[in-house]
Design an enzyme around this catalytic site. Structure first.
Site, mmCIF file in Angstrom:
data_model
loop_
_atom_site.group_PDB
_atom_site.id
_atom_site.type_symbol
_atom_site.label_atom_id
_atom_site.label_comp_id
_atom_site.label_asym_id
_atom_site.label_seq_id
_atom_site.Cartn_x
_atom_site.Cartn_y
_atom_site.Cartn_z
ATOM 1 C CG HIS A 1 44.776 33.335 39.221
ATOM 2 N ND1 HIS A 1 44.517 34.690 39.285
ATOM 3 C CD2 HIS A 1 45.935 33.203 38.535
ATOM 4 C CE1 HIS A 1 45.480 35.344 38.661
ATOM 5 N NE2 HIS A 1 46.350 34.463 38.192
ATOM 6 C CG ASN B 1 47.318 32.807 34.196
ATOM 7 O OD1 ASN B 1 46.571 31.975 33.709
ATOM 8 N ND2 ASN B 1 46.877 33.882 34.820
ATOM 9 C CG HIS C 1 50.201 34.366 40.805
ATOM 10 N ND1 HIS C 1 51.226 34.770 39.968
ATOM 11 C CD2 HIS C 1 49.055 34.788 40.208
ATOM 12 C CE1 HIS C 1 50.720 35.401 38.934
ATOM 13 N NE2 HIS C 1 49.393 35.416 39.046
ATOM 14 C CB VAL D 1 52.742 39.103 38.891
ATOM 15 C CG1 VAL D 1 53.818 39.318 39.951
ATOM 16 C CG2 VAL D 1 51.707 40.220 38.949
ATOM 17 C CG ASP E 1 43.299 39.435 41.669
ATOM 18 O OD1 ASP E 1 43.185 40.627 41.315
ATOM 19 O OD2 ASP E 1 44.012 38.622 41.065
#
Length: 115
Positions: free
Chosen positions: A103, A88, A101, A97, A31
């Site tokens: 994390h 998220n 995805h 975004v 990231d």
């Protein structure tokens, strides 16, 4: 859904990223705004907008993403000390975004409950 997300631009090599893993279904990179000493993102190459919009056809990809987290955390030496995996979903969930995805956060003690 015609505009590319930043993740699609990374997948297509239109913008650079520190890629640490890639296969036919997903990519993993560091990231650029880390929230922990180690902050990795695992992103499916197929654009799934968010977890709440995944379909039964995405079942294989979703499982593959979790197994990729396992593979990458072993590769990076994170399994012994521990890590957190976060997805998220939506504005209130912290989604920044609109491309699913995962994390991976590690390298420090994580607090509970998260902020």
């Amino acid at each position: 859904m015609s505009d590319k997300t930043i993740f699609e631009m990374i997948i297509d090599r239109e913008i650079p990223a520190d890629i640490i893993y890639e296969d036919d279904l997903c990519i993993c990179f560091r990231d650029i705004a880390p929230q922990a000493p180690v902050h990795l993102l695992v992103v499916p190459k197929k654009r799934i907008v968010r977890l709440a919009e995944a379909s039964i056809d995405d079942q294989g990809t979703l499982g593959h993403l979790l197994l990729t987290v396992q593979k990458v955390t072993k590769q990076e030496g994170l399994t012994e000390s521990g890590f957190r995996t976060v997805i998220n979903n939506g504005k209130d969930g912290g989604e920044a975004v609109p491309h699913l995805h995962l994390h991976i956060l590690a390298g420090r003690q994580m607090l509970w409950p998260p902020g």
